[in-house]
Design a protein around this motif. Structure first.
Motif, mmCIF file in Angstrom:
data_model
loop_
_atom_site.group_PDB
_atom_site.id
_atom_site.type_symbol
_atom_site.label_atom_id
_atom_site.label_comp_id
_atom_site.label_asym_id
_atom_site.label_seq_id
_atom_site.Cartn_x
_atom_site.Cartn_y
_atom_site.Cartn_z
ATOM 1 N N GLY A 1 -11.611 4.174 -6.921
ATOM 2 C CA GLY A 1 -10.971 3.362 -5.809
ATOM 3 C C GLY A 1 -11.924 1.905 -5.567
ATOM 4 O O GLY A 1 -11.347 1.059 -5.356
ATOM 5 N N LEU B 1 -3.384 11.198 2.415
ATOM 6 C CA LEU B 1 -3.259 10.047 1.944
ATOM 7 C C LEU B 1 -1.981 9.206 2.422
ATOM 8 O O LEU B 1 -1.869 8.143 2.724
ATOM 9 C CB LEU B 1 -3.377 9.726 0.561
ATOM 10 N N SER C 1 -8.077 4.358 -0.260
ATOM 11 C CA SER C 1 -7.506 5.744 -0.972
ATOM 12 C C SER C 1 -8.493 6.356 -1.513
ATOM 13 O O SER C 1 -8.522 7.897 -1.446
ATOM 14 C CB SER C 1 -6.400 5.348 -1.982
ATOM 15 N N GLU D 1 -1.983 6.156 5.523
ATOM 16 C CA GLU D 1 -1.632 4.871 5.089
ATOM 17 C C GLU D 1 -0.410 4.348 5.367
ATOM 18 O O GLU D 1 0.176 3.481 5.284
ATOM 19 C CB GLU D 1 -1.986 4.807 3.364
ATOM 20 N N TRP E 1 -4.282 14.222 -1.074
ATOM 21 C CA TRP E 1 -3.132 13.354 -1.188
ATOM 22 C C TRP E 1 -1.964 13.503 -0.200
ATOM 23 O O TRP E 1 -1.547 12.271 -0.046
ATOM 24 C CB TRP E 1 -2.436 13.669 -2.646
ATOM 25 N N ASN F 1 0.717 3.796 -3.298
ATOM 26 C CA ASN F 1 -0.506 4.615 -3.227
ATOM 27 C C ASN F 1 -0.244 5.848 -3.885
ATOM 28 O O ASN F 1 -1.178 6.985 -4.147
ATOM 29 C CB ASN F 1 -0.539 4.989 -1.542
ATOM 30 N N LEU G 1 1.029 -1.103 0.015
ATOM 31 C CA LEU G 1 0.002 0.160 0.041
ATOM 32 C C LEU G 1 0.887 1.193 0.086
ATOM 33 O O LEU G 1 0.671 2.350 -0.818
ATOM 34 C CB LEU G 1 -1.083 0.027 1.022
ATOM 35 N N ASP G 2 2.016 1.529 0.835
ATOM 36 C CA ASP G 2 2.712 2.411 0.634
ATOM 37 C C ASP G 2 3.574 2.521 -0.591
ATOM 38 O O ASP G 2 4.084 3.667 -0.820
ATOM 39 C CB ASP G 2 3.801 2.351 2.088
ATOM 40 N N GLY H 1 -7.082 -1.169 -0.460
ATOM 41 C CA GLY H 1 -6.377 0.187 -0.660
ATOM 42 C C GLY H 1 -7.097 1.083 -1.686
ATOM 43 O O GLY H 1 -7.223 2.171 -1.339
ATOM 44 N N PHE I 1 -2.718 6.649 -6.612
ATOM 45 C CA PHE I 1 -3.989 7.436 -6.397
ATOM 46 C C PHE I 1 -3.636 8.849 -6.004
ATOM 47 O O PHE I 1 -4.607 9.574 -6.245
ATOM 48 C CB PHE I 1 -4.641 6.797 -5.249
ATOM 49 N N ALA I 2 -2.551 8.959 -5.219
ATOM 50 C CA ALA I 2 -1.989 10.435 -5.058
ATOM 51 C C ALA I 2 -2.149 11.236 -6.214
ATOM 52 O O ALA I 2 -2.484 12.490 -6.399
ATOM 53 C CB ALA I 2 -0.860 10.615 -4.252
#
Length: 441
Positions: free
Chosen positions: A289, A190, A171, A194, A187, A45, A41-42, A167, A48-49
């Motif tokens: 999402g 986010l 997100s 997360e 973002w 992500n 996820l890290d 996620g 999505f940002a």
């Protein structure tokens, strides 16, 4: 202790072995799975940002693609040293160190304002996370013999699609719900929110994860004995080459090439899935999402099914090749049906399911050839070279999108890489790839 285990009757030993593996699986795999969900996820992500970050900071698609990919330069440089250090100092401390540092750096992404800062943070995140995935792959070889390894790998690696299932909606919700709160863009929230699970799990790792079978005080002496004996038998006959000689091993380089093709598909999907769904006509961030969860949910089932079938049948080459080629077709048809949401989602689901199904099967290969420090180096080398695709794939797609104003050309490259991976897999000698799987199937 091993004398006790070998002195049992066949039925008694089988019962003891089943109980020991059930304990080890229930104790280790759910926790490692959660760690990988947080890690992945890290790592992704930023996809999505990107939906809001690019316009806020006036970044081009090329800047985003380079920043998303530069993570893997740091990852590449520190992967093998990290795996060798884990082999020496133990998984408990080293995995905890990785998780705590990447959580802090991932959260620090919220302070990015310029392309240079974006590149630096992404590079440092790659350095921090280097060694986590191959470290866990290596760690599982300390516990489970080859005949069980595809299934154990799958139980760990479904963290990737589950991170997508959880996620994506998470997100999308953060982007929709936190925009402008306390003066921060959505973002930024986010990246901060997360990063928290990774930090918490990193602290827990220090107290929870045993370095070896011998250190597992939740097993009885008899259970430890039978597991150690199985690992001893599994390691017999494998190469214990020097670490340096691994880099001259042609078979290891071929596996690295195959894995590079896989990772072209994985990161093409991971970093651009939200963009592809948005381009099909879905505009709301929360809807994007939610829809990203569908391909990843399909991948959970494909990973478990293909891994179980590979172990049960003692066959890995064709399982890998068919899944890889199916992914190539799915990614290709996602461009053909790019403007049709249902068909695009179907194609992307096939692409993701096929791609992710290759991973647990693939990672049973290196440990079938080498053991000990040479296995640590080989796994680190294969993963680091393969993950360079995480730099190449988003960079190509981002550059081609700036040039052509479409992601199609980039996705064609990714689909071709998955097809090439299927061909290269079939060049692997079946006696090596399938040998140990057949022995224990």
């Amino acid at each position: 202790m091993n004398t006790f285990a070998s002195g049992l009757s066949s039925a008694a030993r089988q019962q003891l072995e089943s109980r020991a593996y059930a304990k080890a699986t229930l104790r280790l795999l759910p926790f490692l799975f959660l760690c990988y969900v947080a890690a992945y996820l890290d790592r992704v992500n930023v996809g999505f940002a990107k939906l809001q970050m690019l316009s806020d900071l006036q970044f081009s698609e090329t800047v985003y693609g380079l920043g998303a990919g530069i993570f893997f330069i740091g990852y590449f440089l520190f992967e093998v040293p990290s795996n060798l250090l884990m082999h020496k100092v133990g998984a408990r401390v080293w995995i905890a160190r990785i998780m705590l540092t990447w959580a802090v750096i991932s959260a620090a992404s919220l302070f990015v304002r310029t392309p240079t800062q974006f590149y630096i943070v992404r590079f440092l995140l790659g350095v921090a996370e280097a060694g986590f995935f191959p470290g866990i792959v290596l760690y599982l070889t300390y516990w489970f013999p080859a005949a069980r390894r595809s299934r154990m790998n799958a139980l760990f690696m479904i963290g990737i699609p589950v991170a997508g299932v959880l996620g994506g909606p998470l997100s999308g919700w953060i982007l929709a719900a936190f925009d402008g709160r306390d003066g921060w863009a959505s973002w930024q929230w986010l990246f901060l929110i997360e990063a928290v699970p990774s930090f918490v799990l990193g602290v827990i790792t220090l107290f929870y994860l045993p370095n070896s079978i011998r250190a597992a005080n939740w097993l009885t002496n008899e259970e430890r004995a039978v597991l150690e004996k199985n690992i001893e038998l599994d390691q017999a006959g494998k190469g214990h080459a020097s670490v340096a000689s691994v880099f001259g091993n042609g078979r290891v380089w071929l596996m690295a090439g195959i894995y590079f093709c896989c990772m072209m598909g994985l990161y093409g999907i991971s970093f651009y899935l939200p963009t592809l769904i948005k381009a099909s006509g879905v505009k709301n961030a929360l809807d994007v999402g939610l829809l990203t969860a569908i391909p990843y949910a399909c991948a959970v089932f494909s990973m478990l099914f293909v891994a179980k079938s590979a172990d049960r049948n003692g066959e890995r080459r064709w399982h890998f090749a068919v899944a890889s080629f199916a992914s190539a077709l799915g990614l290709y048809f996602s461009t053909v049906f790019a403007s049709n949401v249902p068909l695009a989602m179907l194609a992307l689901s096939v692409g993701a399911a096929g791609m992710l199904a290759t991973m647990p099967v693939f990672w049973a290969w290196p440990s079938a050839i080498l053991a000990g420090g040479s296995a640590a180096a080989a796994i680190g080398m294969i993963n680091s070279i393969g993950n360079l695709a995480g730099f190449v794939s988003p960079s190509i797609i981002g550059w081609m999108k700036d040039v052509t104003h479409s992601t199609n050309a980039g996705m064609y490259c990714v689909a071709a890489a998955m097809a090439l991976g299927a061909v290269l897999a079939l060049l692997q000698p079946k006696e090596i790839v399938n040998g140990q799987a057949k022995r224990g199937a």
